[in-house]
Design an enzyme around this catalytic site. Structure first.
Site, PDB file in Angstrom:
ATOM      1  NE  ARG A 171     137.614  30.943   9.694  1.00 53.53           N
ATOM      2  CZ  ARG A 171     137.417  32.260   9.800  1.00 53.53           C
ATOM      3  NH1 ARG A 171     136.640  32.899   8.938  1.00 53.53           N
ATOM      4  NH2 ARG A 171     138.019  32.940  10.743  1.00 53.53           N
ATOM      5  CG  ASP A 200     140.773  32.693   8.896  1.00 51.94           C
ATOM      6  OD1 ASP A 200     141.125  32.560  10.085  1.00 51.94           O
ATOM      7  OD2 ASP A 200     140.154  33.687   8.485  1.00 51.94           O
ATOM      8  CG  HIS A 273     142.169  35.285  11.393  1.00 55.50           C
ATOM      9  ND1 HIS A 273     141.318  34.497  12.110  1.00 55.50           N
ATOM     10  CD2 HIS A 273     141.707  36.557  11.541  1.00 55.50           C
ATOM     11  CE1 HIS A 273     140.367  35.254  12.671  1.00 55.50           C
ATOM     12  NE2 HIS A 273     140.573  36.501  12.353  1.00 55.50           N
ATOM     13  CD  GLU A 337     138.234  38.927  14.140  1.00 54.60           C
ATOM     14  OE1 GLU A 337     137.157  39.119  14.686  1.00 54.60           O
ATOM     15  OE2 GLU A 337     138.440  37.954  13.382  1.00 54.60           O
ATOM     16  CE1 TYR A 428     131.355  41.815   7.740  1.00 51.95           C
ATOM     17  CE2 TYR A 428     131.725  40.106   9.380  1.00 51.95           C
ATOM     18  CZ  TYR A 428     132.209  41.127   8.588  1.00 51.95           C
ATOM     19  OH  TYR A 428     133.539  41.451   8.644  1.00 51.95           O
TER      20      TYR A 428
HETATM   21  C1  ACM Z   1     136.311  40.080  10.012  1.00 51.42           C
HETATM   22  O1  ACM Z   1     135.091  39.890  10.030  1.00 51.42           O
HETATM   23  N1  ACM Z   1     137.088  39.550  10.960  1.00 51.42           N
HETATM   24  C2  ACM Z   1     136.943  40.917   9.027  1.00 51.42           C
END
Ligand code: ACM
Ligand code: ZN
Length: 766
Positions: A171, A200, A273, A337, A428
């Site tokens: 990112r 990603d 991703h 995801e 996080y």
């Molecule tokens: C994640 O935070 N998608 C692993």
């Protein structure tokens, strides 16, 4: 005046002395004793290094000596195999040895500092290295330019073998120089794994020679979204963004990390991703494209096609090159995801499902991961992946990184698979660390330093045998909002230090106030290291509760000697404002402001909390549907606690339902005159937060027969929709509120086909 000044000096001296009793080491060592005296490092000190310990181990130690006091020490190498931790050594020396018998724990060390000498003994080279990091943290510069280390005796070893920090460079990427500085910090805090998130949707950042378009196309995006993704319409900066790490740079980083006893685990994301890779190689997607490297954040439907053979040969070739660069036992294959939207309609994917006798698309994902595991196993490596790799069946030897919560980790450990805990709610580091206004833009969660520190990596649900599969803990730093090294440092430090301590230090000796004392004592060192850190960890935190039907606000600061002063009239607290001593009971609409006064405080940082009082405040409420994990307030009566959730939705006030309706019953306890009703609804389609199809308010005298008094089915505001209704005055005791969830996110919208989230707060009755 003179009297007052001398009094102040006495106070300062006392506090300095009290603080000196703490050895400023993070993570806290297993055992540590302070002794009388100190060792002084001047340029005449001799370093005696056992030849079993490589010179690399000293690089960082020497660098810090140089930065701090411009001292360079002479090192001699001995080859004294008979030396043990008990062999006497000469005065005026720092001796480094290995002794795996005296120190049985891997990565462990003992450190004996006396006025005459320092003796550092490691179980292994890593242990000796960690002893040196402890020494660095103990160094204090004196006024005459020397360095002192307090006499002490330390016996130390880690709790977990995996102590990880993740960094996303897709990112936003960071210069090699920053990565080295970052690795130095990991090493200084005894973190031994760097999980490098290299690919990603928004950019592919590792050079793969066989696929040059990964460099020329996938590493670039046309522009970048400004601000939060949730704002609609999106705004973009119009500037192309890109770059990648050459294989030479990757080698340099891996070498640099290895010298500091850090394993670098590369992450090559699959099957999701993948949009940046697909932009360059559209044939690897289900629809053949065209695709674009993503310009905003989120989860995208275009993923690697699991039906086409060329997907697997591409990934195998990519991994072949990755394996030459990274010697790590683990290779991270992502796995999180991955929407199944395209797979469901792709002929190749459906053919694969038939041919392989798979039940559904989840089993197809499992097929994908198992196949990559087999490939990597044939090359002598193991896979690690995010907890979604459990869906459709876990690959036989996979290690699971539990991020969405604890459940994935618990399930994997019960299946006797190794687990790394990294739950977003606690670790996080891209989430906000303060609820005060004015913080730099961050992801929408809230993980303050205390929350990271308070996280215990071994879930209670595991028995002793299963708990052994928890190999460690990791904090993650996603870089959507880490758009510069300075911003990254601000988010990473000091929370990474808390991660380091929960990963290294035994549970029974972890202590947050003690950690903060040590952290404060490290401020000088962090300044020398030029770390742009968050400094407000002493700011006011609050607890909101209900007592006897009234909201109550409990305030707290961790600042030693810090005094909280507050106002109830919306004014900024002053040195003469009332001192906070006991929880503040709220009896009316208004705003509490508070600030900390004390040595080193910043009274300009003001805590603010608004309360809105209504006839429903503090009343009984029953919820009939299960709330969503991330939107289950600690206070079950958060819908009636006088506090309205903020547009940042990270304050623990919003009650959320994933795909389900909101259905609540309020008991006003007696017949009550009602002429106005209200509720707040949060709407951010780009965050999958949808307005309900309809909201209904119904009232009842007896709790049996209900009459609808208000309904609304349009909610036009982006963000907080304040539903406010005046009704013809009437009397009732019970109010039933129903908000019908949108259900499935409509076609063409972000997250289409998935469950809509319905967020509500604060039901008002007047
Ligand atoms: C994640 O935070 N998608 C692993
Ligand atoms: Zn496909």
């Amino acid at each position: 005046m003179a009297v007052r000044l001398s009094l102040l000096l006495v106070v300062l001296n006392q506090s300095a002395k009290a603080q000196d009793k703490v050895l400023p080491v993070i993570p806290a060592p297993s055992a540590m004793k302070m002794q009388e005296g100190k060792f002084v490092i001047d340029p005449t000190i001799l370093v005696i290094r056992d030849s079993a310990i490589k010179a690399d181990n000293l690089v960082f130690f020497n660098q810090y000596l140089k930065d701090l006091a411009d001292i360079e020490l002479t090192t001699i190498v001995t080859n004294d195999a008979s030396a043990t931790s008990n062999t006497p050594v000469k005065n005026h020396t720092i001796s480094l040895k290995l002794d795996a018998v005296a120190i049985p724990e891997k990565e462990g060390y003992t450190l004996k500092v006396s006025a005459g000498q320092i003796l550092l003994t490691g179980h292994d080279a890593a242990g000796a290295f960690y002893g040196l990091q402890t020494l660095v943290q103990l160094m204090q510069k004196t006024k005459d330019g020397k360095i002192e280390i307090p006499a002490c005796s330390i016996n130390d070893y880690p709790r977990f073998s995996y102590r990880g920090m993740h960094l996303d460079v897709s990112r936003h990427a960071f210069p090699v120089a920053f990565l080295k500085k970052w690795i130095d910090m990991l090493a200084l805090y005894k973190v031994n794994t760097f999980h490098w998130h290299l690919t990603d949707d928004q950019g592919w950042r590792i050079e793969i020679k066989q696929y040059p378009a990964l460099q020329t196309i996938s590493s670039l995006r046309a522009e970048t979204i400004i601000g939060h993704k949730r704002y609609d319409p999106h705004r973009f900066d119009g500037k192309s963004y890109g770059g990648y790490y050459s294989q030479q740079e990757v080698k340099e980083i891996v070498k640099y990390a290895t010298e500091r006893h850090i394993t670098v685990i590369p992450e090559i994301e699959m099957p999701g991703h993948a949009q940046a890779a697909l932009a360059a190689y559209p044939a690897l997607g289900c629809t053949d494209g065209p695709y674009q490297t993503a310009t905003y954040w989120g989860v995208f439907d275009d993923v690697y096609c699991a039906g086409k053979e060329q997907t697997f040969s591409f990934l195998e070739h990519v991994l072949d090159e990755v394996l030459t660069l990274f010697p790590s036992a683990y290779i991270h294959i992502g796995g999180d995801e991955c929407p199944k939207t395209q797979w469901k309609v792709c002929p190749a994917c459906q053919e694969r499902i038939r041919k392989e006798h798979l039940k559904d698309e989840h089993e197809l994902q499992s097929y994908f991961i198992r196949r990559m595991e087999k490939y990597l196993e044939s090359k002598g490596r193991k896979i690690i992946g995010w907890d979604e790799i459990l869906e459709g069946g876990l690959a036989p030897s996979a290690t699971v990184m539990s991020w969405r919560g604890l459940e994935g980790g618990i399930a994997a450990a019960k299946m006797h698979h190794d687990v790394i805990m990294t739950p977003e709610k606690y670790v996080y580091l891209d989430y906000y660390q303060s609820l005060y206004g004015g913080e730099q833009l961050a992801a929408g969660g809230y993980t303050p330093l205390s929350k990271v520190y308070g996280y215990e990596p071994v879930p209670e649900e595991l028995n002793a045998e299963e708990a052994k599969y928890i190999k460690g803990v990791q904090a993650n730093a996603w870089s959507e909002y880490l758009s510069s090294p300075e911003k990254a440092e601000y988010m990473l430090f000091p929370r990474m230090f808390a991660l380091a301590e929960i990963a290294w230090t035994r549970k029974d000796i972890r202590n947050y106030p003690d950690f903060l004392k040590r952290l404060r004592r490290q401020e000088n060192m962090l300044a020398v290291l030029n770390i742009n850190r968050f400094r407000y960890y002493d700011e006011i935190t609050s607890m909101k509760s209900l007592k006897n039907g009234k909201p109550e606000l409990t305030l707290h600061t961790d600042m030693p000697g810090g005094v909280i002063r507050y106002t109830t009239n919306g004014k900024t607290p002053e040195p003469t404002s009332p001192i906070y001593t006991t929880p503040i009971i709220i009896s009316q609409t208004g705003e509490i402001r508070a600030a900390v006064f004390g040595e080193g405080s910043d009274p300009a940082r003001v805590f603010k909390q608004q309360f809105v009082y209504s006839k429903s405040t503090g009343k009984k409420i029953t919820l009939f549907k299960k709330t969503a994990v991330n939107f289950t307030p600690e206070n079950p009566r958060a819908l009636l606690n006088g506090i309205q959730g903020s547009p940042f939705y990270n304050d623990g006030e919003w009650t959320g339902f994933s795909g389900d309706d909101l259905e609540v019953l309020i008991d006003l306890e007696q017949q009550t005159q009602i002429s106005a009703l209200g509720i707040n609804i949060l709407k951010y389609h780009w965050q999958k937060m949808w307005e309900p199809d309809v909201i209904r308010f119904e009232i009842s005298d007896d709790g049996k027969k209900y009459t609808e008094v208000y309904r609304q089915n349009t909610f036009t505001a982006e963000g907080v929709n304040k539903v406010r209704a005046n009704i013809s005055p009437l009397k009732a005791r019970y109010i039933r509120v129903t908000a019908v969830n949108k259900g499935v996110i409509p076609e063409g919208e972000y997250g289409a086909g998935g469950k809509a989230m319905l967020l509500a707060d604060e039901i008002l009755v007047n």
